[in-house]
Design a protein around this motif. Structure first.
Motif, PDB file in Angstrom:
ATOM      1  N   ALA A 189      -3.309   3.820   3.161  1.00 26.15           N
ATOM      2  CA  ALA A 189      -4.346   4.411   2.307  1.00 26.15           C
ATOM      3  C   ALA A 189      -3.784   5.464   1.362  1.00 26.15           C
ATOM      4  O   ALA A 189      -4.531   6.141   0.667  1.00 26.15           O
ATOM      5  CB  ALA A 189      -5.446   5.016   3.185  1.00 26.15           C
ATOM      6  N   GLY A 190      -2.463   5.591   1.320  1.00 25.05           N
ATOM      7  CA  GLY A 190      -1.837   6.576   0.439  1.00 25.05           C
ATOM      8  C   GLY A 190      -1.630   6.051  -0.980  1.00 25.05           C
ATOM      9  O   GLY A 190      -1.165   6.771  -1.852  1.00 25.05           O
ATOM     10  N   ARG A 191      -1.975   4.788  -1.198  1.00 27.29           N
ATOM     11  CA  ARG A 191      -1.784   4.205  -2.531  1.00 27.29           C
ATOM     12  C   ARG A 191      -3.011   4.467  -3.409  1.00 27.29           C
ATOM     13  O   ARG A 191      -3.977   5.083  -2.975  1.00 27.29           O
ATOM     14  CB  ARG A 191      -1.539   2.700  -2.389  1.00 27.29           C
ATOM     15  N   SER A 192      -2.978   3.960  -4.629  1.00 20.36           N
ATOM     16  CA  SER A 192      -4.110   4.189  -5.544  1.00 20.36           C
ATOM     17  C   SER A 192      -5.360   3.519  -4.973  1.00 20.36           C
ATOM     18  O   SER A 192      -5.254   2.527  -4.237  1.00 20.36           O
ATOM     19  CB  SER A 192      -3.804   3.580  -6.909  1.00 20.36           C
ATOM     20  N   PRO A 193      -6.548   4.065  -5.315  1.00 16.89           N
ATOM     21  CA  PRO A 193      -7.785   3.433  -4.839  1.00 16.89           C
ATOM     22  C   PRO A 193      -7.840   1.948  -5.200  1.00 16.89           C
ATOM     23  O   PRO A 193      -8.291   1.126  -4.407  1.00 16.89           O
ATOM     24  CB  PRO A 193      -8.878   4.215  -5.568  1.00 16.89           C
ATOM     25  N   THR A 194      -7.334   1.586  -6.370  1.00 15.98           N
ATOM     26  CA  THR A 194      -7.382   0.179  -6.806  1.00 15.98           C
ATOM     27  C   THR A 194      -6.548  -0.703  -5.883  1.00 15.98           C
ATOM     28  O   THR A 194      -6.972  -1.795  -5.504  1.00 15.98           O
ATOM     29  CB  THR A 194      -6.812   0.044  -8.248  1.00 15.98           C
ATOM     30  N   ALA A 195      -5.359  -0.230  -5.515  1.00 15.25           N
ATOM     31  CA  ALA A 195      -4.469  -1.029  -4.665  1.00 15.25           C
ATOM     32  C   ALA A 195      -5.062  -1.191  -3.262  1.00 15.25           C
ATOM     33  O   ALA A 195      -5.055  -2.290  -2.687  1.00 15.25           O
ATOM     34  CB  ALA A 195      -3.096  -0.364  -4.585  1.00 15.25           C
ATOM     35  N   VAL A 196      -5.600  -0.088  -2.702  1.00 14.43           N
ATOM     36  CA  VAL A 196      -6.175  -0.157  -1.353  1.00 14.43           C
ATOM     37  C   VAL A 196      -7.388  -1.089  -1.360  1.00 14.43           C
ATOM     38  O   VAL A 196      -7.544  -1.956  -0.493  1.00 14.43           O
ATOM     39  CB  VAL A 196      -6.592   1.251  -0.847  1.00 14.43           C
ATOM     40  N   PHE A 197      -8.211  -0.920  -2.381  1.00 14.93           N
ATOM     41  CA  PHE A 197      -9.422  -1.731  -2.509  1.00 14.93           C
ATOM     42  C   PHE A 197      -9.072  -3.219  -2.603  1.00 14.93           C
ATOM     43  O   PHE A 197      -9.676  -4.055  -1.926  1.00 14.93           O
ATOM     44  CB  PHE A 197     -10.195  -1.263  -3.753  1.00 14.93           C
ATOM     45  N   ALA A 198      -8.071  -3.552  -3.433  1.00  9.05           N
ATOM     46  CA  ALA A 198      -7.690  -4.957  -3.614  1.00  9.05           C
ATOM     47  C   ALA A 198      -7.261  -5.564  -2.274  1.00  9.05           C
ATOM     48  O   ALA A 198      -7.646  -6.691  -1.935  1.00  9.05           O
ATOM     49  CB  ALA A 198      -6.552  -5.061  -4.637  1.00  9.05           C
ATOM     50  N   GLU A 199      -6.499  -4.809  -1.492  1.00 11.40           N
ATOM     51  CA  GLU A 199      -6.016  -5.351  -0.215  1.00 11.40           C
ATOM     52  C   GLU A 199      -7.164  -5.610   0.768  1.00 11.40           C
ATOM     53  O   GLU A 199      -7.235  -6.676   1.380  1.00 11.40           O
ATOM     54  CB  GLU A 199      -4.999  -4.386   0.419  1.00 11.40           C
ATOM     55  N   ILE A 200      -8.071  -4.634   0.897  1.00 11.28           N
ATOM     56  CA  ILE A 200      -9.120  -4.836   1.904  1.00 11.28           C
ATOM     57  C   ILE A 200     -10.130  -5.899   1.463  1.00 11.28           C
ATOM     58  O   ILE A 200     -10.643  -6.652   2.276  1.00 11.28           O
ATOM     59  CB  ILE A 200      -9.811  -3.522   2.356  1.00 11.28           C
ATOM     60  N   CYS A 201     -10.379  -5.971   0.145  1.00  6.67           N
ATOM     61  CA  CYS A 201     -11.298  -7.000  -0.366  1.00  6.67           C
ATOM     62  C   CYS A 201     -10.750  -8.385  -0.091  1.00  6.67           C
ATOM     63  O   CYS A 201     -11.477  -9.269   0.368  1.00  6.67           O
ATOM     64  CB  CYS A 201     -11.439  -6.870  -1.874  1.00  6.67           C
ATOM     65  N   GLU A 202      -9.484  -8.558  -0.399  1.00  6.86           N
ATOM     66  CA  GLU A 202      -8.866  -9.873  -0.236  1.00  6.86           C
ATOM     67  C   GLU A 202      -8.948 -10.302   1.231  1.00  6.86           C
ATOM     68  O   GLU A 202      -9.329 -11.429   1.547  1.00  6.86           O
ATOM     69  CB  GLU A 202      -7.410  -9.784  -0.729  1.00  6.86           C
TER      70      GLU A 202
END
Ligand code: ADP
Ligand code: MG
Length: 217
Positions: A189-202
């Motif tokens: 969760a230390g990455r950008s909100p966009t990167a974290v969001f993309a991973e959990i959505c996928e």
């Protein structure tokens, strides 16, 4: 396979890890994909709000660790009966911002209560209902604290606790992820909100696609 057509996702991790931000974003994305989504926090029942208000804001009197565990469980029983199970029975995707892993981590790891007792409570009081998928947001406490500082909210009773407590909570979360690798997915969760969001959505969409109940056409 679950007893109900819905799907249960929880978000876990220390304060400031990004749970609430991601719960809202994930709910939006799953809705766009045609799923009925219900997002819930532990305080989303009348009792839950009362209990969390007392436990988080009550700084004057020391609260026994078992009292903490029992009250959080009481709030969760109501959340389960009043909100989570009815939503799962209609086929909705439930996104819970904290659930039973938080009690295992905070009252088990943090306060030192035996996990066997906490598991017993969950089994008996909450029918041993666990999420189908849990995202554990992993973040060093120093970064979580910086994020919270920028929000300028007052610290609650747990956030104000000593660093040793938070370290114990963090390692309890890690142990839970290691013990239940099928259910708990660790996310950096230390990455950008966009990167974290993309991973959990996928991941959520992939797991949901493997389920019986398809989204609305
Ligand atoms: P939690 O619900 O886990 O306590 P929040 O979602 O409230 O965490 O996020 C805490 C703060 O950090 C908020 O100000 C939020 O905007 C910010 N934040 C959340 N995710 C990120 C991220 N990936 N990178 C930077 N800041 C973030
Ligand atoms: Mg939050």
């Amino acid at each position: 396979m679950s007893e109900w057509p819905g799907y249960f996702i929880s978000l876990e991790g220390i304060d400031g890890a990004g749970k609430s931000t991601l719960a809202a974003a994930l709910a939006g994305e799953l809705s766009r994909h045609g799923y009925d989504v219900v997002t819930l926090r532990p305080s989303d029942t009348e009792l839950g709000e009362l209990v969390r208000g007392y436990l988080l804001e009550h700084h004057q009197v020391p609260v026994d660790s078992w009292t903490e565990a029992l009250l959080f469980n009481a709030g969760r029983v109501q959340l389960l009966r009043e909100r989570i199970l009815p939503a799962l029975k209609t086929g909705a995707v439930v996104i819970a911002d904290r659930y039973a892993d938080s009690t295992l981590a905070y009252q088990g790891g943090g306060r030192g209560l035996p996990l066997s007792g906490l598991h017993w409570l969950h089994r008996e009081a909450c029918r041993d209902v666990w999420p189908d998928l849990t995202f554990l947001l992993h973040l060093p406490r120093s970064i979580a604290e910086e994020r919270q500082r920028s929000q300028q909210l007052p610290l609650d009773r747990f956030e104000a606790d000593a660093n040793g407590f938070h370290e114990a909570v963090r390692s309890a979360f890690e142990e839970l992820a290691a013990a239940y690798p099928e259910r708990i997915v660790k996310v950096d969760a230390g990455r950008s909100p966009t990167a974290v969001f993309a991973e959990i959505c996928e991941m959520a969409l992939r797991r949901l696609a493997g389920r019986r109940t398809p989204p609305r056409p």
